[in-house]
Design an enzyme around this catalytic site. Structure first.
Site, PDB file in Angstrom:
ATOM      1  N   SER A 260      15.952  -1.411   9.870  1.00 18.75           N
ATOM      2  CA  SER A 260      15.413  -0.252   9.276  1.00 18.75           C
ATOM      3  C   SER A 260      14.601  -0.670   8.225  1.00 18.75           C
ATOM      4  CB  SER A 260      16.604   0.538   8.406  1.00 18.75           C
ATOM      5  OG  SER A 260      16.351   1.674   7.584  1.00 18.75           O
TER       6      SER A 260
ATOM      7  N   TYR B 128      24.432  -0.022   3.937  1.00 22.35           N
ATOM      8  CA  TYR B 128      23.833   0.146   5.070  1.00 22.35           C
ATOM      9  C   TYR B 128      22.431  -0.850   5.294  1.00 22.35           C
ATOM     10  CZ  TYR B 128      20.352   2.468   8.258  1.00 22.35           C
ATOM     11  OH  TYR B 128      19.751   2.489   9.596  1.00 22.35           O
TER      12      TYR B 128
END
Length: 324
Positions: free
Chosen positions: A187, A200
């Protein structure tokens, strides 16, 4: 010319050369088809099958269709059988390729022995480790996460353990054949330590470092291993934001990211996301970490979520009215 003057001239020349090379390397990212071409048979030359985790929707689904369109048979994996069966039918209808469905929940323990049994006889040329979970769509501090213990376990199992285990299952076959492709989805938020998405973002840093280390180990074996770190893609995880120049559809992002497959052990997958990554890493962290910036980020995401919820409620009300 004295030695001090010569030193500074040499230093200046070295700086110019250094940044000139960096500019040249960056300019290559603007024209991936020119600099990193793939033959029409590239993917099928890697092997007969592609395996995609988290394939029922979003980026994973888009990779599945893209690889099937390249002539590969595909194994699609996720936890919802009905959705996987629908995707399998659509792939078969559109491409004529074979599809194997494996239903599994990667947040759980001890799911990999069964997966390995179902994959053991396949000639797998491509693995896309896409499956992942976001602990909370609304950004929040680590200790404010709901059901924190369970959340930690699920994020580690899904975002970290699954990628490593799937590589363990599939990499030996690639090593034996001397070819293969592994794409691990990271990401853009992993570009820096990212407050309010700490767990995350940290899990995605693992994805990148593991991918880069693995590529260094197996590059000489003819295997491409790459971390792909997107920013905005219109998926459920991003609350299906409207597509624009920065927020791409899953299909457009995957089409773009595959063009960078030979661009190195990490890519952001598209020109605009590469620029965003550069800007984010160039920003002073003190600015990003300012309380006002973090509060504005939280408020913005809450606003988007509220708008989506309101729109969904209105659509449901309208549909109920039509059904009466």
């Amino acid at each position: 010319m004295d030695s001090v003057e010569l030193f500074f001239i040499s230093l200046g020349a070295a700086v110019v050369v250094y940044y000139g090379v960096k500019l040249l390397l960056f300019s290559r990212m603007l024209f991936p088809k020119l600099w990193f071409p793939l033959s029409k048979t590239f993917f099928t030359s890697m092997g007969e099958w592609a395996v995609v985790t988290g394939a029922s929707e979003g980026i994973g689904r888009a990779y599945t269709f893209a690889l099937a369109e390249q002539g590969m048979s595909v194994v699609i994996m996720s936890r919802t059988k009905a959705t996987l069966d629908q995707v399998a039918k659509e792939i078969g209808d559109k491409t004529g390729q074979r599809v194997k469905v494996i239903v599994t929940d990667f947040t759980k323990e001890n799911v990999f022995s069964e997966i390995e049994d179902q994959l053991k006889d396949l000639n797998i040329g491509v693995l896309v480790n896409n499956v992942g979970i976001l602990p909370s769509y609304i950004p929040c501090k680590f200790l404010e996460s709901a059901e924190l213990d369970q959340t930690i376990t699920k994020v580690i199992n899904c975002n970290v353990k699954t990628m490593v285990k799937m590589c363990k299952i599939i990499l030996p076959g690639m090593e034996n054949r001397g070819k293969g492709v592994i794409v691990n989805i990271s990401s853009g938020v992993a570009s820096i330590p990212f407050p309010l998405y700490t767990l995350y973002a940290a899990s995605k840093v693992f994805v990148e470092r593991f991918s880069q280390g693995l590529q260094a180990e197996y590059k000489d074996k003819g295997i491409i291993i790459q971390a792909v770190a997107p920013f905005g893609v219109s998926t459920r995880m991003a609350s299906y934001q409207k597509t624009n120049i920065v927020t791409l559809s899953p299909e457009d992002f995957v089409k773009s990211s595959l063009q960078y497959l030979k661009a190195g052990d990490k890519t952001n997958g598209s020109v605009y996301h590469i620029i965003m990554g550069w800007l984010l890493q160039s920003m002073p962290l003190k600015v990003l970490y300012a309380e006002s910036v973090l509060n504005n980020l939280q408020d913005y995401v809450k606003k988007i979520a509220a708008q989506k919820a309101s729109l969904s409620a209105s659509s449901a009300t309208l549909q109920n009215g039509r059904n009466k």
